[in-house]
Design a protein around this motif. Sequence first.
Motif, mmCIF file in Angstrom:
data_model
loop_
_atom_site.group_PDB
_atom_site.id
_atom_site.type_symbol
_atom_site.label_atom_id
_atom_site.label_comp_id
_atom_site.label_asym_id
_atom_site.label_seq_id
_atom_site.Cartn_x
_atom_site.Cartn_y
_atom_site.Cartn_z
ATOM 1 N N ILE A 8 -3.197 -6.849 -2.851
ATOM 2 C CA ILE A 8 -2.224 -6.247 -3.789
ATOM 3 C C ILE A 8 -1.043 -7.195 -4.007
ATOM 4 O O ILE A 8 -0.629 -7.447 -5.132
ATOM 5 N N GLU A 13 0.753 -6.914 -7.692
ATOM 6 C CA GLU A 13 0.821 -5.486 -7.995
ATOM 7 C C GLU A 13 1.745 -4.786 -7.001
ATOM 8 O O GLU A 13 2.374 -5.443 -6.174
ATOM 9 N N ARG A 14 1.828 -3.476 -7.090
ATOM 10 C CA ARG A 14 2.827 -2.719 -6.320
ATOM 11 C C ARG A 14 2.196 -2.082 -5.080
ATOM 12 O O ARG A 14 1.095 -1.524 -5.150
#
Length: 304
Positions: A8, A13-14
């Motif tokens: 991730i 991304e978060r």
Amino acid sequence: MSATFDDIIDADERIEPRDDMPDAYRRTLIRQIAQHAHSEIIGMQPEGSWITRAPSLKRKAILLAKVQDEAGHGLYLYGAAETLGVSRDELLDALHDGRQRYSSIFNYPTPTWADMGAIGWLVDGAAIVNQVPLCRCSYGPYARAMVRICKEESFHQRQGYELLYTLAHGTPAQKRMAQEAVDRWWWPSLMMFGPPDGESTHSAQSMAWKIKRHSNDELRQRFIDMAVPQAEILGLTLPDPDLRWNPGRGHYDHGEIDWSEFKRVLAGDGPMNAQRMAHRRRAHEDGAWVRAAASAYAAREEGA
Ligand code: 3HC
């Protein structure tokens, strides 16, 4: 197979509250988000003390709105920290007993009305430079809190700049008051960005985890490059005789920052540290009945 924490992060991304995350990632986020929240709450004091002394109804209304915004920023950030499994009570206890910090910048006095302008222009201006990259922080709740906070910070910075512009183009006494406030706040504002990169304990790891997107020195330089032309438009001078444009670097060179002052303030020996913490503890004690009433009401509603 679900993506791992590293997948991730690598994919930019978060990370969300229910995702697996290293304990150290959780701990450093609690540390940074809590200290950010504490800074917002303590930051209400310097400006709050001028609400009753604002020179006009318009200025009073603007300052009132700004101080209320800071309280809200603190609540968003405590809310973001709570998604990491820590309670607001624990965080406030850590602030009150000195286990957690708040920003050095709020340990300086605000002797004149012009300090309200210098705080808005310089302190909130520095906060914006530091906080815009945090909108891209890898931890979802923190990044999302930052989006709304940054929108409100731009109002904070603009109102401060306009206040200083008015004073700097007013009577000679008003211009002098504005210059003296800028002289007081310039160097402490540069210290807001943290120690030099070589002395930053957390930067390397925080940047690897995409919590921190730029180094302390990079953001400090970005702020200086933004503030120098603004000071020229104000007609005020910045208290650094070594400030000059370096065409080779494409940045402003600047004088040495007094890191011994920074260390003294972080150690609790700044001009206003004791007052800020005494006021905070008193406000917490005075508010105990409100917390008790809210908890009793919530319990009754749950039981109803
Ligand atoms: N004041 C107090 N402590 C500071 C500091 C400052 N200006 N700058 C650094 N420190 C502390 C760090 O917390 C760390 O100590 P710790 O391990 O006990 O937490 C130590 O000095 C070493 O610094 P690092 O550079 O290693 O620490 P960070 O990686 O956390 O970087 C930071 C420091 C840039 C302030 C980072 O924490 C950050 O970006 N925080 C979020 C923004 C924030 O907190 N802003 C506070 C300003 S208040 C504000 O913006 C309100 C607005 O309305 C004006």
